[in-house]
Design a protein around this motif. Structure first.
Motif, short mmCIF file in Angstrom:
data_model
loop_
_atom_site.label_atom_id
_atom_site.label_comp_id
_atom_site.label_asym_id
_atom_site.label_seq_id
_atom_site.Cartn_x
_atom_site.Cartn_y
_atom_site.Cartn_z
N ASN A 213 -5.73 -6.30 9.35
CA ASN A 213 -6.04 -7.66 8.91
C ASN A 213 -4.79 -8.51 8.74
O ASN A 213 -4.86 -9.74 8.71
N TYR A 214 -3.64 -7.82 8.59
CA TYR A 214 -2.38 -8.54 8.38
C TYR A 214 -1.42 -8.39 9.56
O TYR A 214 -0.21 -8.61 9.41
N THR B 280 -0.78 2.83 4.74
CA THR B 280 -1.82 2.69 5.75
C THR B 280 -1.72 1.31 6.39
O THR B 280 -1.81 0.29 5.69
N SER C 216 -7.50 -1.09 15.87
CA SER C 216 -7.40 0.37 15.87
C SER C 216 -7.48 0.97 17.27
O SER C 216 -7.13 2.13 17.46
N THR D 135 -2.20 -4.75 1.39
CA THR D 135 -3.60 -4.71 0.99
C THR D 135 -3.88 -5.86 0.04
O THR D 135 -3.02 -6.25 -0.77
N ASN E 88 -2.61 -2.06 7.93
CA ASN E 88 -3.80 -2.89 7.74
C ASN E 88 -3.83 -3.94 8.84
O ASN E 88 -3.04 -4.89 8.84
N TYR F 8 1.94 -2.37 5.80
CA TYR F 8 1.23 -1.59 4.79
C TYR F 8 0.89 -2.51 3.62
O TYR F 8 1.43 -2.41 2.53
N ASP G 289 0.86 -1.19 0.00
CA ASP G 289 0.00 0.00 0.00
C ASP G 289 0.89 1.24 0.00
O ASP G 289 1.51 1.57 1.01
#
Length: 556
Positions: free
Chosen positions: A108-109, A104, A398, A125, A106, A123, A100
């Motif tokens: 999820n990873y 940003t 987050s 995606t 992520n 970073y 990415d």
């Protein structure tokens, strides 16, 4: 004429007076008029003969002047070529985890680190599989060649080149392959850009040094379009200044010292040692972090005739760069570094069998090895943020505390960051390139077939190759190509006058990522997925691609 007038007068006097009722004065007047007309005709004939003689003299003068001009400028040879090209490009990008560029994190990873409760959030995606295509890409290429015979044994050769797309000053290559996405010193003028004329090569050669079969050459080298790639381009091979296309298709600055001994059983044999600079890194101590990129090579040709050419080459690049030039081509602001050395070994054999049916058969085979010698440096890209599991839910999200930003991961010389499962080690790759072309003499038709394969760790040095997707000889996988050339039956006026159409088809079948790229571990494309962040790709992994192309070439 006097005799003719006398005969005419006698004939008139003998005519019966009943049929000729004119006076003697009228008859004499008619004779005088006729005499004047004959005099005028004689003068016109003389004027015409004088004009013809003058024209012949003018032609002779023009020929003499042309000879003088030709003699005066015989030291200078000017040629070149123009090419129109139409390509229809289509490729399949495999699903993968991509980098990415907005950096940003992520969640999820998120990956746990060695410290409990601390996570690296990359970073990365997920990217779905998709088809990339350009149905009609129109290109113009123009080249001007100049050769100057300065003295008996010294000559200068140069070639300037312009290569651009119709209706634009660049071609959208997207980040598919580094040798097309990254414009570098070695592929200037060979990757479509704008309408700027760029120097492809410019060098001076001193031959027969001290009356020995030795030559020295220095300048920007003719190190593109080498043997046997010239066959599909319908061009003559470069000669003693050329290179094997499977090993080098890169415009570089350097020098050569060669020898061409006369050996009865080794017709046309020669050998040369070459040096080049791949990158000048500037002043010291301002740029102590990088050394200049140096290259050396030894080329041996034991046999070189029209019908058989055998060539061997070894070359080495010292202190190879993470990226060419002074500015990060990926736009991440990463400092350039020397990341290691690379060795190459290769050979090429070309042959022609004449008069097989209505034409001649051209055959070639080329093979090469590459071996990397990495150091601890790499392309250190911003890759992840570090979060502390402050809400103690056993994962990063987050709501956790951001501890560190823009932490880097290293892409080394064909290896990934050891902190993320990579291993720094030397890798050996191999490639093979086979092909044929059948030339039908009567019609000027030439039909060619080619195939090449590169292994997982094959690393080519061919960013200036004449291919649109990527240098086919850099492919980690297979490439198939078929083409037909039709030369036009035009009488050449220019010294090198020739024109032809070429219709061809290329099919790329990529097996591993990073064809033509030296950063990071090559990954098997079929194994890529949308879940493995450790396989995050900086470039888009094309699984297969095709190019249907048509060219119109005019050489002069």
């Amino acid at each position: 004429m006097k005799r003719f007038l006398a005969v005419l007068v006698v004939a008139l006097l003998l005519m019966p007076t009943t049929g000729f009722a004119v006076t003697q004065e009228e008859l004499m007047q008619k004779i005088q008029e006729l005499s004047q007309q004959l005099q005028q005709l004689k003068k016109q004939m003389e004027d015409l003969q004088n004009q013809q003689l003058q024209q012949q003299a003018d032609v002779m003068d023009a020929k003499e002047s042309a000879k003088e001009v030709s003699k005066k400028f015989s030291w200078l040879t000017i040629g070149g070529d123009y090419r129109f090209r139409l390509d229809s490009l289509k490729g399949k990008v495999h699903e993968h985890v991509g980098y990415d560029r907005n950096q940003t994190a992520n969640f999820n990873y998120a990956m746990p680190t060695a410290t409990p409760g601390v996570y690296a959030v990359p970073y990365s995606t997920a990217v779905d599989s998709y088809t990339a295509k350009n149905d009609t890409l129109f290109l113009n290429r123009f080249a001007l060649n100049v050769k100057a015979q300065v003295t008996e044994n010294i000559q200068v050769k140069s070639r300037i080149l312009m290569y651009k797309a119709w209706g634009n000053d660049y071609v959208d290559q997207s980040p598919f392959f580094a040798d097309r996405y990254v414009i570098m010193d070695g592929n200037l003028g060979h990757v479509p850009q704008d309408n700027t004329l760029r120097v492809d090569y410019a060098y001076a050669t001193w031959s027969n040094i001290f009356d020995l079969p030795v030559w020295f050459s220095i300048g920007r080298r003719p190190s593109t379009g080498g043997v046997p790639s010239n066959i599909r381009q319908n061009r003559e091979k470069v000669g003693t200044a050329g290179v094997p296309a499977l090993l080098v298709d890169y415009a570089f600055d350097g020098l050569t010292l060669g020898v061409a001994p006369e050996i009865d059983k080794l017709e046309g044999a020669y050998a040369k040692i070459c040096y080049g600079k791949g990158m000048d890194t500037g002043f010291r101590p301002d740029n102590d972090r990088m050394k200049d990129v140096q290259m050396i090579g030894i080329n041996v040709v034991p046999y070189d005739t029209e019908n058989l050419h055998i060539e061997f080459q070894w070359q080495k690049a010292f202190s190879i760069f993470a990226y060419p030039g002074n500015s990060d081509p990926f736009g991440l602001g990463v400092d350039n570094k020397n990341i290691g050395d690379i060795d190459w070994w290769g050979t090429v054999v070309t042959g022609r069998i004449e008069d097989i049916g209505p034409g001649d058969l051209n055959l070639f085979a080329s093979a090469a090895l590459s071996k990397t010698h990495p150091n601890d440096n790499g392309y250190e890209a911003p890759f992840y943020d570090v979060y502390i599991d402050s809400n103690a839910n056993g994962r990063a999200d987050s709501g956790d505390t951001l501890y560190m930003q823009n932490q880097t991961a290293k892409y080394g010389l064909l290896y990934d960051d050891p902190n993320f499962g990579g291993e720094k080690k030397s890798h050996t790759g191999n490639a093979i390139y086979l092909g044929m072309r059948y030339d039908i003499k009567k019609t000027g038709t030439k039909i060619g077939l080619e195939w090449n394969r590169g292994s997982k760790y094959w690393l080519a040095f061919t960013p200036a190759a004449d291919d649109l997707w990527t240098s086919k000889l850099a492919t980690r996988g297979d490439v198939y190509e078929a083409y037909i050339i039709q030369e036009l039956p035009e009488t050449p006026i220019a010294k090198f006058g020739k024109a032809f159409f070429r219709l061809g088809y290329q099919y790329y079948k990529f097996k591993y990522t990073g064809s033509g790229f030296w950063l990071g571990e090559p990954r098997k494309i079929d194994d890529l997925n949308q879940t493995d962040a450790l396989a995050t790709q900086l470039l888009k992994p094309v699984k297969n691609a095709q190019d249907i192309y048509l060219t119109f070439d005019v050489m002069f």
